[in-house]
Each structure stands twice: as C-alpha cells, then as structure tokens.
Write a protein that holds these residues in place. Structure first.
Motif, PDB file in Angstrom:
ATOM      1  N   PRO A 285       0.845  -1.201   0.000  1.00 32.66           N
ATOM      2  CA  PRO A 285       0.000   0.000   0.000  1.00 32.66           C
ATOM      3  C   PRO A 285       0.873   1.240   0.000  1.00 32.66           C
ATOM      4  N   LEU A 286       0.264   2.383  -0.194  1.00 33.04           N
ATOM      5  CA  LEU A 286       1.001   3.638  -0.161  1.00 33.04           C
ATOM      6  C   LEU A 286       0.918   4.231   1.239  1.00 33.04           C
ATOM      7  N   LEU A 287       2.054   4.296   1.897  1.00 32.82           N
ATOM      8  CA  LEU A 287       2.153   4.845   3.240  1.00 32.82           C
ATOM      9  C   LEU A 287       2.330   6.356   3.141  1.00 32.82           C
ATOM     10  N   ALA A 288       1.851   7.079   4.136  1.00 33.33           N
ATOM     11  CA  ALA A 288       2.028   8.538   4.182  1.00 33.33           C
ATOM     12  C   ALA A 288       2.757   8.916   5.467  1.00 33.33           C
TER      13      ALA A 288
ATOM     14  N   ILE B 100       0.277  -0.249   9.462  1.00 31.58           N
ATOM     15  CA  ILE B 100      -0.297  -1.088   8.405  1.00 31.58           C
ATOM     16  C   ILE B 100      -0.609  -2.457   8.990  1.00 31.58           C
ATOM     17  N   ARG B 101      -1.802  -2.928   8.704  1.00 32.27           N
ATOM     18  CA  ARG B 101      -2.236  -4.228   9.227  1.00 32.27           C
ATOM     19  C   ARG B 101      -1.281  -5.331   8.770  1.00 32.27           C
ATOM     20  N   GLY B 102      -0.797  -6.102   9.744  1.00 29.53           N
ATOM     21  CA  GLY B 102       0.100  -7.220   9.456  1.00 29.53           C
ATOM     22  C   GLY B 102       1.571  -6.862   9.432  1.00 29.53           C
ATOM     23  N   ILE B 103       1.898  -5.583   9.589  1.00 29.07           N
ATOM     24  CA  ILE B 103       3.299  -5.147   9.552  1.00 29.07           C
ATOM     25  C   ILE B 103       3.718  -4.716  10.956  1.00 29.07           C
ATOM     26  N   ASP B 104       4.819  -5.293  11.444  1.00 29.99           N
ATOM     27  CA  ASP B 104       5.288  -5.011  12.803  1.00 29.99           C
ATOM     28  C   ASP B 104       6.464  -4.049  12.839  1.00 29.99           C
TER      29      ASP B 104
ATOM     30  N   VAL C 201       9.572   6.591   4.930  1.00 31.05           N
ATOM     31  CA  VAL C 201       9.399   5.365   5.719  1.00 31.05           C
ATOM     32  C   VAL C 201       8.896   4.260   4.797  1.00 31.05           C
ATOM     33  N   ALA C 202       9.363   3.046   5.040  1.00 34.54           N
ATOM     34  CA  ALA C 202       8.876   1.876   4.309  1.00 34.54           C
ATOM     35  C   ALA C 202       8.527   0.779   5.298  1.00 34.54           C
ATOM     36  N   PRO C 203       7.368   0.119   5.135  1.00 34.81           N
ATOM     37  CA  PRO C 203       7.067  -1.057   5.945  1.00 34.81           C
ATOM     38  C   PRO C 203       7.965  -2.219   5.542  1.00 34.81           C
ATOM     39  N   LEU C 204       8.330  -3.061   6.493  1.00 33.50           N
ATOM     40  CA  LEU C 204       9.168  -4.222   6.203  1.00 33.50           C
ATOM     41  C   LEU C 204       8.293  -5.464   6.122  1.00 33.50           C
ATOM     42  N   VAL C 205       8.230  -6.075   4.926  1.00 36.54           N
ATOM     43  CA  VAL C 205       7.458  -7.311   4.781  1.00 36.54           C
ATOM     44  C   VAL C 205       8.288  -8.507   5.222  1.00 36.54           C
TER      45      VAL C 205
ATOM     46  N   ALA D 265       8.975  -2.699   1.767  1.00 36.26           N
ATOM     47  CA  ALA D 265       7.948  -2.506   0.750  1.00 36.26           C
ATOM     48  C   ALA D 265       8.102  -1.106   0.170  1.00 36.26           C
ATOM     49  N   LEU D 266       7.081  -0.633  -0.507  1.00 32.84           N
ATOM     50  CA  LEU D 266       7.136   0.663  -1.181  1.00 32.84           C
ATOM     51  C   LEU D 266       7.334   1.785  -0.171  1.00 32.84           C
ATOM     52  N   LYS D 267       8.310   2.651  -0.434  1.00 26.77           N
ATOM     53  CA  LYS D 267       8.558   3.793   0.437  1.00 26.77           C
ATOM     54  C   LYS D 267       7.472   4.842   0.245  1.00 26.77           C
ATOM     55  N   ALA D 268       7.190   5.587   1.293  1.00 31.43           N
ATOM     56  CA  ALA D 268       6.274   6.721   1.195  1.00 31.43           C
ATOM     57  C   ALA D 268       6.928   7.842   0.408  1.00 31.43           C
ATOM     58  N   TYR D 269       6.127   8.820  -0.007  1.00 34.44           N
ATOM     59  CA  TYR D 269       6.702  10.020  -0.598  1.00 34.44           C
ATOM     60  C   TYR D 269       7.677  10.639   0.404  1.00 34.44           C
ATOM     61  N   THR D 270       8.840  11.015  -0.063  1.00 34.67           N
ATOM     62  CA  THR D 270       9.835  11.638   0.796  1.00 34.67           C
ATOM     63  C   THR D 270       9.436  13.085   1.068  1.00 34.67           C
TER      64      THR D 270
END
Length: 874
Positions: free
Chosen positions: A616-619, A637-641, A677-681, A687-692
């Motif tokens: 997903p796209l993080l903000a 994000i659901r499922g991401i720790d 920031v990027a969530p770690l799968v 995963a996809l980084k947010a807009y910087t």
C-alpha cells in the motif's frame, strides 16, 4: 533495349557528376526549403543568425575580411559549418553567390515535445535489466539533456548534476522530467527512479539546434545526449543533420537520441507534400543517419496517435525505434537514452574501459526490438519497440561482431543456428560520413547485407517502398537490396538448423577507403516464457489494478494464471487469463502488504515469477516542528510489525533506524531534512517507500499546524485550530485578548483528536484578537501567533493599532467602500498634521514624521464628520 540501357547509364553518370560538384549547385539548391519559401527573410536589414555550410572555412573567413563585410562568425563546426550574424540583404547579395558557399539556412525555435506523467519501465523491460543486473546503474556514465535546464534542486538529482557553460539559464519542468526518466535517483518516490540512477547529468541549451563541440563531449565524458524537442515538419537534410552525423563520426562512442515528434496526425511537406499522417518528423536534424530517432507507444506497445512517422525526406526508415511515451515522444527518447547508458556501461566494464562504438549500440537496440505493426520494419514503428533486456542479453552473449568493408570487398561471418529456432534476426549498422547539406540523398557509403544458409540460399534485407504515395508507404517490407539506409535487417522464420554466413559487401564506398560496421544477431527459441512485470525490484499496488506483463513464444494461447501470498504453499486463480500472445493481463491485487508470487502454467509447464512485494502507499506526517526537535509519524499497516526510516544523504536515501513504533523524534538543528518510511514485509525486504518529505515545509510549527479565525453569520467569531500530533499534549486552549490581557475562552482536555473549533458569540465592537495556547505534559507552553476579527457593531470605522509606533502604519477599516472620504489627524494644539484620502475598505496610513504624543483622529465624508477617536503615537 540497348539504346534505353545506354541512355540510363549516361543519365546515371550525369547525376553522379552533378553530385560530385557542389560548387555548381544552382543557387536555389543552396537555400534550405525554409529560405526558398520565405525569401522575405533576406529583406530584413537587422542582423540575424544564419548557418552557412562552406567548402572551406578559411576561404569564407578571408572573403569576409577582404571585402570588409559585416559578417560576424559566432561558431565553427565540423564539415565547414559556420554560424554567423549578418543582415539578410548582405547574405543574399554578397555571400550566397560565392563558390565556397554550399548551403544557407536559419536556425528555428525548438519546443519540447510534451512531458510524460506516467511511470512505466516494464513495457521496454528496463525493470528486468535492473532486476537481473543490479550492478548496472550508470555509475561513472554521463548523460546530457539538450533543452532547457532541469530543476537542479530536485532531490532525485542530488550530488549528480554537473553544471557547465552550455547550460541554459531557463529552468523547465520538461527538462526535469527527461532527466528523471534517464537518471532519477528514486529519492522522491519510486516514480522518480531513472533508467540509470547513478549516472551524472549535464544539460545543454537547445537555443542552438547544433551539437555541442567535440571538446565538450570529451571534457565531461558524455556518451549519450537526449533530444526531446522539435521544430516544425522539415523534410530535408539540413546543416544540423550533417552536423549531428559528423558529431558521432568524430566521437564514435557518443550516440544522439531524438524524439520523432508529436505531429503524427499532420500533413507532410517537401518530397511527401500533401500526404497525411506520414513523413512528419519535427526537425531537419532528425534526418541525420547516425542518430537514433524514437517514436512513442502507449502502455500496450501501440504507436501513439500523435507520434511522428517516417519516412525521412529521402525514404529512409524513421523512426528506428518506438518506446513508451504515452503523453509524447519525449519520454520515449529518454527511456532509450537511459538504455543506451546501460549497454555502454556493461560493455565498458566487460572490456576494461573502452566504449562501444555507437554503431554497435544502435545495432543491438534495433536487432532486439520487438516487431510491431506490419511484419518487418515500417514507417510507423521502425524496427520495433525497445526491448532493453533482449539488447542486454545480445551483448552479454556476445552475439555481435564488427568489421570494415572496402569498395567491392566482402566480409563474411558464420554463426550457428540451433534446431527448433523460431526466428533468426541479423542487423547491420554503420556510421556513415555526413552528406552535403540539402543533398537529395543522404547515403554516402552503401554496404549490403546478405544471409546465406548451407544450401546457398540467400536472404536479403527488408526494404520499404519510399514512393511518395500513401498506398506505397503503407505496404509491408519486401526482401531486396537496400540503397538508402545505414541500418539493414534480415529475419528468417523457422530457419533450418546449421551454419549461416553473414555477408557484408562494400557496394559503394567513397574515397577508396573502407567503411567500419557492426552486426548483431539473435535466435528465438520456441516454448519460452518470461515474466516482465513484476520482477524482484517491482511493487504491485495493493487493492488496485496492476498490469502484469510477460513474453511468450508458445504456439498455444492458453495458460493458467495464479498468485500466492505464502511463498507458494497455496495458489489462487486470477480470473480468465488472456491469450498468451497478448503479453499482459490486469490483476486486482489483494488489499495487503506482503511478498507474493505469480505463476503461469502452459501445457503442464510452470513458470514462476520472482518474489515481489504487494504494497500500500504509506504517508508520512509531521507532528511538531520545534526549535529543538521534530516528530515524524505514520499510520500502522495491518500485518506489519516493523518499519524502516530513511533520510536523504549525500546522493541517495539512507536507512536511519528500523523500529516497531510508528513515530520518530528528529533532533534539531540537524543536517538532514528529507525523510521517508517503508514497511518491512521481511527483515531485509522493505515494501514501497512513502513520498519523501522535507519536515520543515509541511506547514506544521511547534505542535500547531494551523490556526484560523473568521467572522461567521456577521456576528460570531469562528475559531479553528489543528495540531500536528496528540503526543505529549496536555491541553489546547482558545484565548481572547482583553484590556487585562489574554483570557481563556475554552480549554480542551484530554487531547485525543487533532482538530478543534470554538464559536465566540460575544464579539466586541472593533478588533477581536485571539490566540491558541498548547500545554505539554512537561509543563511547556506553546502559543500561536495572534489572529484578529474586525467587527462593526455600532461604528462604521475601525482604527488600530492604538497605541501605534511612529515608524509603523495606522490601519483604517471601513464597513463600506469610502467615497470622498479623508482621515485627518490633529495634535493637542488643534493643528492639522495629517490628511489622507481613504479609497479602499482597508488602508495602511504611514505616520512618518509625526512625533510621539496624543492625536485626535477624525474621518470626514463629503465634508461631514463621521467618526472621531484618540490615537496614541509612540
């Protein structure tokens, strides 16, 4: 019959003699079509810029000096080209008729050929090269973007833009887009990723349509120059075309890449006058032989409606390639320029330093292109759609060769073709010497390509009809001798296995020398399947439609498409799989953040994709931006720790911390302003980084994001405040200024939301001033800047501030537009010290010259007193 043949022979020799004697070319042949059709350009007595192609620059210079002509030489270029400043009448009367003058033209005004706004590097398999060759990133390479200047403050170019004297002073978003497509560093977002993200970037002003000096390309190590601009439809071989051909000859490792233009729906001129939607390349410089001219496609590889078509003015195949550029051919050229750098870098590293000749790069790109439209080359798509992966494979497998052909000589190369080959393709390319400007035919050295099998059967190149008739231009290519192009291609479908001879013959090589050339070849095996999107470096967008891509050489069109979110333990079918030959399918990815796999099953064979990420796209948001620290935060994000925070370093994003929290405190002052920031799968897979973001430019102050006041319904003060975060905030209070200071109106506690609102129904006549007070858990107090509402209850005028400083202004507000109204100030002696006419409902009255003291203010309208008050001046 003999008589007819003799006449044709005499005519042929006559043509050759005329072409060999440039000094006797009729005067009108010395003029470009633009000047032939606009002789009035010679009537302007003001100095203007002309291009003059001479047989000898020294002769021209001596003539100008001896005759004391007002001709200023601005630049000198290879091939006898002079850029001069002179009046039109002088050129017409004293220069044009000189025997050393071969051609005269005027520069045109270039314009960008649209900017692309859609990111897609999978159609041309650039992402596949990134995935399989991660070390190829353009490091040590330099790309030049010839047009206006890109935005050098763009973080996607940080630390890699080289300023030169050739750079334009005008900054343009189009140039920024082109530089991003070629060499963006992916610092802003994934769409800011270029084909070669580690390459350096220079820019060159396209105010001159001529190439830069050879010394410039060598000084800065430029090996590709992108030209995403055009003029009008110009069907002739101009001085600029000759200059670009000479530029590549003089710098054999350099390749110029041009957009074909965005005039594909327009009517042609010159030799193809009156023909619609053909022969409409935008600029005579695009008629050069040694360059690459690139048309545009949509996301499915179809030639874009506005993409300019060939042929060139003399019937040569243009464009040579097409590439993705859904909103214009600019992006198509930029994608191709970046791919050129990838190939150059691979060759350079493999061979210990030297650059490949431009003829080899051109042969590789043309030979590996995916055929589109009619079988073989055509004037819409050239030799096909750019395929960066196939070009790289041809280079890596060393399916190329080089040689040199002399007049009448033949060079032979043998290759082995394995059994069950679906297609054999061979392409010959050479860098041809520049022709004379305005030459009726650009080709100088004519080489011939033949492909011969063990039985002696000969295959000739694919050739198009150049006849200026629309039906002829649309005909499929046929096999015959090619006497126009510097690129020749032979293909054989389902060739018999065995040894094949590639023959290159020097049919007509001028000057008794030899013509160097390059050859590339490839064989296509049956029953092959390859995923093109997504690869390991790609992201599928969660909860959205994603365009999957593949290539297939299976004869069957049936396949089963599935995806897995558990490393292949279980699979789920994706709808109705389209025909394999289509090469793509839409997939609505599940709304999750996870690694995933795709697989295609064909006749029992299973083809599994790389492991890729659904994201997903993080903000990223700013909670507060105080003097000593700032806070960044993001949604969980659901499922991401765990999450990884990045900041912009010297050139690229660098990891800062891996955290299970969803916020980060940044200490100030600091040297780093840009964060994402990027969530770690997986522990090592973001995963996809947010807009910087630059946290100092997000409109958030020290906890307070904004504070607004407004007059509601004419009698109520509406107060609105938004804070950046609830973290460590104890209370939020709206305060109002009274005669005894600020008094609380409303306090909000505990703090659980970010937005607060309050209505003040007790407005006083005049100025009502408010502020927000934020109290933190540690006792720290933060105040907003004051905001005011002006309320007219019993008065028609407001005068403030009171007291006012002598160096400041006295504000006067009127309830309605003033007419013949004046502000008068009197001192304590009754003397008038100021008169100011009020013409607007809000006036700022200067008080310069007044001394400190008490003054009586009076407002008169049409000579009648309407308002009085006292004003204290300090």
């Amino acid at each position: 019959m003999k008589r007819t043949g003799l006449l044709l022979l005499i005519l042929s020799f006559t043509v050759l003699i005329v072409q060999a004697q440039p000094a006797v070319i009729p005067i009108n042949r010395k003029l470009s079509p633009l000047l032939q059709n606009n002789r009035k350009l010679f009537s302007d007595k003001k100095e203007q810029v002309f291009w003059i192609v001479t047989s000898n620059i020294d002769s021209a210079r001596n003539y100008f000096r001896t005759k004391q002509l007002q001709v200023r030489i601005l630049q000198e270029h290879a091939g006898g080209l002079l850029v001069v400043s002179a009046s039109g009448p002088l050129i017409d009367s004293a220069v044009l008729n000189q025997p050393f003058v071969r051609f005269v033209d005027v520069p045109r005004i270039p314009h960008e050929e649209l900017a692309v706004g859609t990111f897609d590097n999978s159609l041309n398999t650039i992402n596949l090269v990134h995935s399989q060759y991660p070390a190829l990133n353009g490091a040590g390479m330099v790309a030049s973007v010839k047009e206006n200047k890109p935005d050098t403050t763009d973080i996607d170019f940080k630390g890699r833009y080289i300023s030169t004297p050739q750079t334009s002073s005008l900054i343009a978003s189009h140039a920024t887009y082109m530089a991003t497509i070629i060499a963006g560093g992916e610092n802003s977002f994934y769409t800011g990723s270029g084909v070669v993200p580690a390459a350096s970037i220079v820019s060159s002003n396209f105010a001159t349509l001529l190439p830069d000096g050879d010394n410039v390309y060598r000084q800065y190590g430029i090996t590709v120059q992108n030209h995403s601009y055009g003029t009008g439809i110009e069907n002739y071989y101009g001085a600029d075309a000759a200059a670009y051909d000479a530029s590549i000859i003089n710098n054999p490792g350099l390749l110029h890449v041009f957009s074909s233009g965005n005039s594909g729906n327009l009517v042609s001129n010159g030799p193809y006058a009156g023909i619609s939607s053909m022969a409409n390349l935008t600029g005579s410089f695009k008629m050069a032989k040694n360059i690459l001219t690139v048309g545009a496609t949509d996301s499915f590889g179809n030639v874009a409606f506005l993409s300019s078509r060939g042929p060139a003015y003399d019937g040569r195949i243009k464009p040579e390639l097409i590439a993705f550029g859904e909103d214009g051919t600019s992006g198509a050229a930029a994608h191709t320029s970046g791919t050129v750098l990838l190939l150059q870098q691979y060759y350079k590293e493999k061979h210990g330093g030297p650059l490949p000749p431009a003829s080899l790069i051109k042969a590789l790109l043309v030979n590996s292109a995916d055929d589109r439209g009619n079988k073989g080359p055509d004037y819409q798509s050239g030799y096909g759609s750019l395929n960066a992966w196939k070009a790289m494979q041809t280079l890596a497998n060393e399916q190329y060769s080089s040689g040199s052909a002399a007049q009448g000589g033949t060079q032979t190369l043998t290759i082995n073709v394995p059994a069950n080959t679906r297609q054999l393709k061979v392409t010959l390319c050479w860098l041809d010497p520049a022709a004379a400007a305005n030459a009726p035919k650009a080709l100088i050295n004519d080489l011939d390509l033949e492909l011969v099998d063990n039985s002696g059967q000969v295959w000739l190149p694919w050739v198009l009809s150049p006849a200026p008739i629309i039906d002829s231009l649309l005909k499929p290519a046929v096999r015959k001798k090619d006497d126009l192009n510097t690129v020749e291609q032979v293909t054989i479908d389902n060739p018999i296995a065995g040894t094949y001879a590639i023959r290159v013959r020097g049919f007509a090589v001028a000057g008794g020398g030899s013509q160097p050339y390059a050859i590339a070849w490839q064989t296509e095996a049956p029953d092959q399947f390859q995923w093109q999107f997504p690869t390991a470096v790609d992201y599928a967008k969660s909860g959205e439609d994603n365009l999957l891509r593949w290539s297939s050489t299976f004869n069957t069109n049936a396949g089963s498409l599935e995806y897995s979110l558990d490393k292949g333990a279980s699979w789920q079918t994706i709808g109705n799989t389209p025909a394999l030959s289509q090469g793509y399918a839409y997939w609505h990815a599940p709304d999750t953040c996870s690694i995933a796999l795709l697989r295609m099953t064909i006749n029992g064979q299973v083809f599994t994709s790389d492991t890729f990420t659904i994201s997903p796209l993080l903000a990223v948001h700013v909670g507060f931006n105080c003097a000593d620290s700032a806070m960044l935060f993001w949604d969980r994000i659901r499922g991401i720790d765990t999450y990884r925070v990045f900041r912009l370093g010297q050139k690229y994003l660098e990891p800062v911390i891996t955290t299970s929290d969803t916020s980060l405190i940044v200490r100030q002052p600091g040297n780093f302003l840009w964060y994402t920031v990027a969530p770690l799968v997986m522990p090592s897979r973001p995963a996809l980084k947010a807009y910087t973001i630059n946290y100092q430019t997000q409109g958030v102050d020290c906890y307070l994001k904004n504070f607004l006041v407004d007059l509601d319904n004419g009698n109520t003060g509406l107060l609105m405040a938004e804070i950046g975060t609830t973290l460590n905030v104890k209370s939020v209070t709206f305060e109002k200024l009274t005669s005894s200071g600020y008094e609380p109106l409303q306090t909000f506690q505990p703090i659980t939301i970010l937005y607060y609102e309050w209505a003040d129904k007790n407005l006083k006549d005049g100025v009502n001033t408010y502020r927000v007070k934020i109290e933190l858990n540690n006792g720290m107090i933060i105040y907003s800047s004051p905001q005011s509402i002006y309320y007219f209850l019993t008065t028609r005028y407001l005068i403030f501030p009171n007291p006012v400083k002598t160096t400041s202004y006295l504000s006067v507000l009127a309830r309605e537009e003033p007419e013949n109204t004046y502000l008068l100030l009197y001192n304590t002696l009754g003397q008038q010290v100021l008169q100011y006419r009020l013409q607007q409902t809000v006036e700022m009255v200067p008080l310069h010259g007044l001394t400190s003291g008490v003054y009586f203010a009076m407002i008169k309208k049409n000579g009648k007193k309407e308002f009085t008050t006292k004003v204290m001046v300090q």
